[in-house]
Design a protein around this motif. Sequence first.
Motif, short mmCIF file in Angstrom:
data_model
loop_
_atom_site.label_atom_id
_atom_site.label_comp_id
_atom_site.label_asym_id
_atom_site.label_seq_id
_atom_site.Cartn_x
_atom_site.Cartn_y
_atom_site.Cartn_z
N ASP A 15 -6.41 21.43 18.22
CA ASP A 15 -5.64 22.20 19.19
C ASP A 15 -5.65 23.68 18.79
OD1 ASP A 15 -5.16 19.73 20.19
OD2 ASP A 15 -2.97 19.80 19.99
N VAL A 16 -5.99 24.55 19.76
CA VAL A 16 -6.06 25.99 19.50
C VAL A 16 -5.35 26.73 20.63
CG1 VAL A 16 -7.54 27.96 18.99
CG2 VAL A 16 -8.34 25.65 18.45
N ARG A 17 -4.55 27.71 20.27
CA ARG A 17 -3.84 28.52 21.25
C ARG A 17 -4.66 29.77 21.54
NH1 ARG A 17 0.37 27.26 24.69
NH2 ARG A 17 1.69 29.08 25.11
N VAL A 18 -5.04 29.97 22.79
CA VAL A 18 -5.82 31.14 23.20
C VAL A 18 -5.26 31.68 24.52
CG1 VAL A 18 -8.10 32.04 23.86
CG2 VAL A 18 -7.93 30.24 22.14
N ILE B 199 -5.59 24.93 24.11
CA ILE B 199 -6.80 24.15 24.35
C ILE B 199 -6.79 23.02 23.33
CG2 ILE B 199 -9.32 24.18 24.36
CD1 ILE B 199 -9.18 27.15 25.08
N LYS B 200 -6.77 21.80 23.81
CA LYS B 200 -6.62 20.65 22.93
C LYS B 200 -7.95 20.22 22.32
CE LYS B 200 -2.52 18.91 25.31
NZ LYS B 200 -1.90 17.75 26.02
N ALA B 201 -7.85 19.51 21.21
CA ALA B 201 -9.04 18.99 20.55
C ALA B 201 -9.87 18.17 21.51
CB ALA B 201 -8.62 18.13 19.35
N ASN B 202 -11.20 18.34 21.43
CA ASN B 202 -12.18 17.64 22.26
C ASN B 202 -12.22 18.13 23.70
OD1 ASN B 202 -12.93 15.97 20.05
ND2 ASN B 202 -11.18 14.62 20.50
N GLU B 203 -11.59 19.25 23.98
CA GLU B 203 -11.71 19.85 25.32
C GLU B 203 -12.79 20.92 25.30
OE1 GLU B 203 -7.43 19.21 27.51
OE2 GLU B 203 -7.73 21.12 26.45
N GLY B 204 -13.60 20.93 26.35
CA GLY B 204 -14.71 21.86 26.44
C GLY B 204 -14.29 23.23 26.94
N VAL B 205 -15.06 24.23 26.53
CA VAL B 205 -14.79 25.63 26.89
C VAL B 205 -16.09 26.29 27.30
CG1 VAL B 205 -13.99 27.87 26.05
CG2 VAL B 205 -12.89 25.78 25.23
N GLU C 104 -9.90 37.24 25.08
CA GLU C 104 -9.86 35.79 24.91
C GLU C 104 -11.26 35.25 24.58
OE1 GLU C 104 -6.43 37.16 27.24
OE2 GLU C 104 -8.59 37.49 27.44
N ALA C 105 -12.28 35.81 25.21
CA ALA C 105 -13.65 35.38 24.94
C ALA C 105 -14.03 35.64 23.48
CB ALA C 105 -14.62 36.10 25.87
N ARG C 106 -13.72 36.83 22.98
CA ARG C 106 -14.02 37.14 21.59
C ARG C 106 -13.22 36.26 20.62
NH1 ARG C 106 -16.02 42.78 20.35
NH2 ARG C 106 -14.42 42.86 18.74
N ALA C 107 -11.99 35.94 21.01
CA ALA C 107 -11.17 35.07 20.16
C ALA C 107 -11.81 33.70 20.02
CB ALA C 107 -9.76 34.96 20.74
N VAL C 108 -12.30 33.15 21.13
CA VAL C 108 -12.96 31.84 21.09
C VAL C 108 -14.23 31.90 20.25
CG1 VAL C 108 -14.23 30.15 22.47
CG2 VAL C 108 -12.01 30.97 23.26
N ARG D 68 -12.89 26.93 14.84
CA ARG D 68 -12.34 25.69 15.37
C ARG D 68 -12.96 25.32 16.71
NH1 ARG D 68 -6.10 27.17 15.01
NH2 ARG D 68 -7.02 29.14 15.74
N PHE D 69 -13.78 26.20 17.24
CA PHE D 69 -14.54 25.89 18.44
C PHE D 69 -15.98 25.63 18.02
CE2 PHE D 69 -11.00 28.32 20.25
CZ PHE D 69 -10.62 27.46 21.28
#
Length: 408
Positions: free
Chosen positions: A304-307, A312-318, A56-60, A65-66
Amino acid sequence: MTPTDTTQPPDQPFPLARSCPFTEPEPYTRLREQQPVSKVRLRGGEQAWWVSGYAEARAVLADRRFSSDRRKDGYPNPNGDPRFRERFRTQPPPMVSLDGTEHAAVRRSVLGEFTLKRLSALRPRIQQIVDRFIDEMLACDSRPVDLVQALSLPVPSLVICELLGVPYEDHDCFQSRTAAMTRRTVPPAERLRAFDELQACLAALLTRKESEPGDDLLSRQIAQQREQGAVDHARLLSTATGLLVAGHETTANMITLGVLALLEHPGQRALLTEDPGSTPAAVEELLRFFSIGDTVIARVATEDVRVGGVTIKANEGVIVSVLSANRDPAAFDDPAELNPTRAARHHISFGYGPHQCLGQNLARLELRIVFDTLFRRIPGLRLAVPVDEIPFKTDATVYGAHELPVTW
């Protein structure tokens, strides 16, 4: 195991302090096992997504889009003080906070300084620097010696100073400020003041280099910008700050922790002294094992991104937990064990994707030279205090130790 509710953050504010230098906090392990993409509450009270699984980390980190732009709404602010966010918005962002073509252009402008060919030419000088400080250790009449002050800090400080063209006599200007900037317990106002003072030091240096260029990275950047039209002082200052801070703080802490681990694991240390060819693999494992920049990698979703089965919705922090991802058993067998013979090159301690650390090969080179030289020249090196008496940087953004008393 029953999955957690990803919408209900744990009670503890994240990130958590490490209670032991050799283990990750237990809640990290639990979150990774139950739901590798989970909501957490940060120290400042805001919520963000905590990504703790390796895949999941590598995907982000590979997904454009992040965004890395810390000026954007929703970008995580673990400091919890709005002044930091406002400061980021009023100054040109460092290279690590740029996206897309803008990031690629700035990165490309300095990429030639970190090629394997250039680093190979730098190797004899790094060896001289390491030998010099070990000479001074051996000549010291009193023991124990603090390895942090004697070797861990001065080696990468001098290397990055020479690379950038910073007079070494000015190193305290950035070393002390960087230490203040990266400690969570330092009041926000003091951290901001340290940042301003660091930038003032570098701004004065860049002004001098415009009229008195040298054979160094910053001088070449000035010449390169002049060829393109005009010198962008703000952009140069931002680049210089990012490279200077990243170029010594992380490597210094890895030297300290690497030496500590090898002293505590004499069998693994013997592998290095008997076969110096094994040092590169050991360096990769130490980088994975300690993951000192655990929470320095943050992003904000631009859509919005599926991980990991979560949207994870737009404007949400990761926040990507490098430590947790590097301890994922799906990626590394027996990840809690320190195994210098492990093929761990695929760890994400230097990040992943377009923002992967520019100076990673310089850091690797410094670590290899330090470990090989130190244990060869001081074979009787040992800790002067028990591990539980070592003051670790539990309050810092970059993990390490404030002191490491050694003797021989």
